[in-house]
Design a protein around this motif. Structure first.
Motif, mmCIF file in Angstrom:
data_model
loop_
_atom_site.group_PDB
_atom_site.id
_atom_site.type_symbol
_atom_site.label_atom_id
_atom_site.label_comp_id
_atom_site.label_asym_id
_atom_site.label_seq_id
_atom_site.Cartn_x
_atom_site.Cartn_y
_atom_site.Cartn_z
ATOM 1 N N ALA A 140 34.496 79.515 -21.004
ATOM 2 C CA ALA A 140 34.331 79.101 -19.481
ATOM 3 C C ALA A 140 35.579 78.498 -18.663
ATOM 4 O O ALA A 140 35.758 79.072 -17.465
ATOM 5 N N TYR A 141 36.440 77.960 -19.374
ATOM 6 C CA TYR A 141 37.683 77.738 -18.663
ATOM 7 C C TYR A 141 38.515 79.062 -18.421
ATOM 8 O O TYR A 141 38.973 79.151 -17.178
ATOM 9 N N LEU A 142 38.541 79.758 -19.105
ATOM 10 C CA LEU A 142 39.295 80.892 -18.826
ATOM 11 C C LEU A 142 38.667 81.942 -17.733
ATOM 12 O O LEU A 142 39.448 82.558 -17.106
ATOM 13 N N LEU A 143 37.410 81.944 -17.749
ATOM 14 C CA LEU A 143 36.611 82.816 -16.798
ATOM 15 C C LEU A 143 36.153 81.963 -15.333
ATOM 16 O O LEU A 143 35.504 82.208 -14.918
ATOM 17 N N SER A 144 36.748 80.761 -15.486
ATOM 18 C CA SER A 144 36.384 79.694 -14.236
ATOM 19 C C SER A 144 34.900 79.488 -14.328
ATOM 20 O O SER A 144 34.424 79.363 -12.953
ATOM 21 N N GLY A 145 34.271 79.294 -15.435
ATOM 22 C CA GLY A 145 32.867 78.722 -15.348
ATOM 23 C C GLY A 145 32.926 77.335 -15.411
ATOM 24 O O GLY A 145 33.758 76.606 -15.594
ATOM 25 N N ASN A 146 31.599 77.010 -15.282
ATOM 26 C CA ASN A 146 31.411 75.485 -15.178
ATOM 27 C C ASN A 146 31.384 75.054 -16.838
ATOM 28 O O ASN A 146 30.456 75.458 -17.633
ATOM 29 N N HIS A 198 27.160 81.474 -9.499
ATOM 30 C CA HIS A 198 28.126 82.221 -10.475
ATOM 31 C C HIS A 198 28.838 81.425 -11.405
ATOM 32 O O HIS A 198 28.931 81.811 -12.696
ATOM 33 N N SER A 199 29.420 80.312 -11.176
ATOM 34 C CA SER A 199 30.230 79.505 -12.245
ATOM 35 C C SER A 199 29.147 78.866 -12.843
ATOM 36 O O SER A 199 29.590 78.763 -14.379
ATOM 37 N N SER A 210 27.774 73.242 -8.305
ATOM 38 C CA SER A 210 28.694 74.471 -8.495
ATOM 39 C C SER A 210 28.075 75.573 -8.098
ATOM 40 O O SER A 210 26.708 75.538 -7.541
#
Length: 187
Positions: A73-79, A44-45, A41
């Motif tokens: 993490a889902y809301l902020l497009s994280g891993n 940043h993610s 990934s």
């Protein structure tokens, strides 16, 4: 059995291994950090996922840290994997310190200082008798309010550390792959 010991472990050996592992505690932390850095990934993610896990670990919602970290993490497009792994920051060794820190910061933010603080024996007495209505004002409210700055600070610190670590790890991996490819094509 293929992986059976030649000599079975004694009770004292099992107890010693449980309290202090032979390879030390740092081995597990190193494994988890390398596992996060190896994720396929963007830096940043990965850093957003680690920050979400660190922030959720700094809340008093013990038992819900993974759910909170995954949602953030889902809301902020994280891993999501990095978020789940980094919730290991809240473990039985660190939770008492996290809860004490959120409580103290909450007392400072509320401005009650030492007047609203309860002793540990008073809190245990309220927990034994499950007086949640009496527990809200002196304990739970300061912990919830104090967890906001503690979680924000830990998210910033862990985001920066994870971003640069992931960026460095991925650039070194790319250089290794290029050098292997060059030696393979040359030979």
């Amino acid at each position: 059995m293929l992986f059976r010991r030649k000599k079975p472990a004694t009770w004292s050996g099992k107890l010693r291994e449980f309290l202090w592992p032979r390879k030390g505690f740092s081995r597990g932390l190193r494994y988890l950090s390398i596992r996060v850095l190896r994720l396929a990934s963007s830096p940043h993610s990965i850093a957003v996922g680690v920050a979400a896990g660190a922030a959720s670990s700094a809340t008093p919602f013990v038992g819900f840290h993974i759910l909170i970290a995954l949602a953030v993490a889902y809301l902020l497009s994280g891993n999501l994997i990095a978020a789940g792994i980094s919730t290991a920051l809240a473990n039985p060794l660190t939770i008492p310190f996290i809860l004490a820190a959120t409580y103290e910061v909450g007392l400072i933010v509320l401005g009650t200082g030492g007047s609203g603080a309860l002793a540990g024996q008073d809190i245990l007495h309220m927990l034994r008798h499950l007086e949640l209505s009496h527990l809200w004002e002196p304990v739970l409210k300061p912990m919830l309010i104090g967890s906001v700055p503690v979680a924000a600070a830990s998210a910033v610190v862990f985001y920066v550390a994870a971003f640069y670590a992931a960026k460095l790890f991925q650039s070194r991996r790319q250089l290794r792959r290029q050098s292997k490819l060059q030696t393979h094509t040359a030979g």
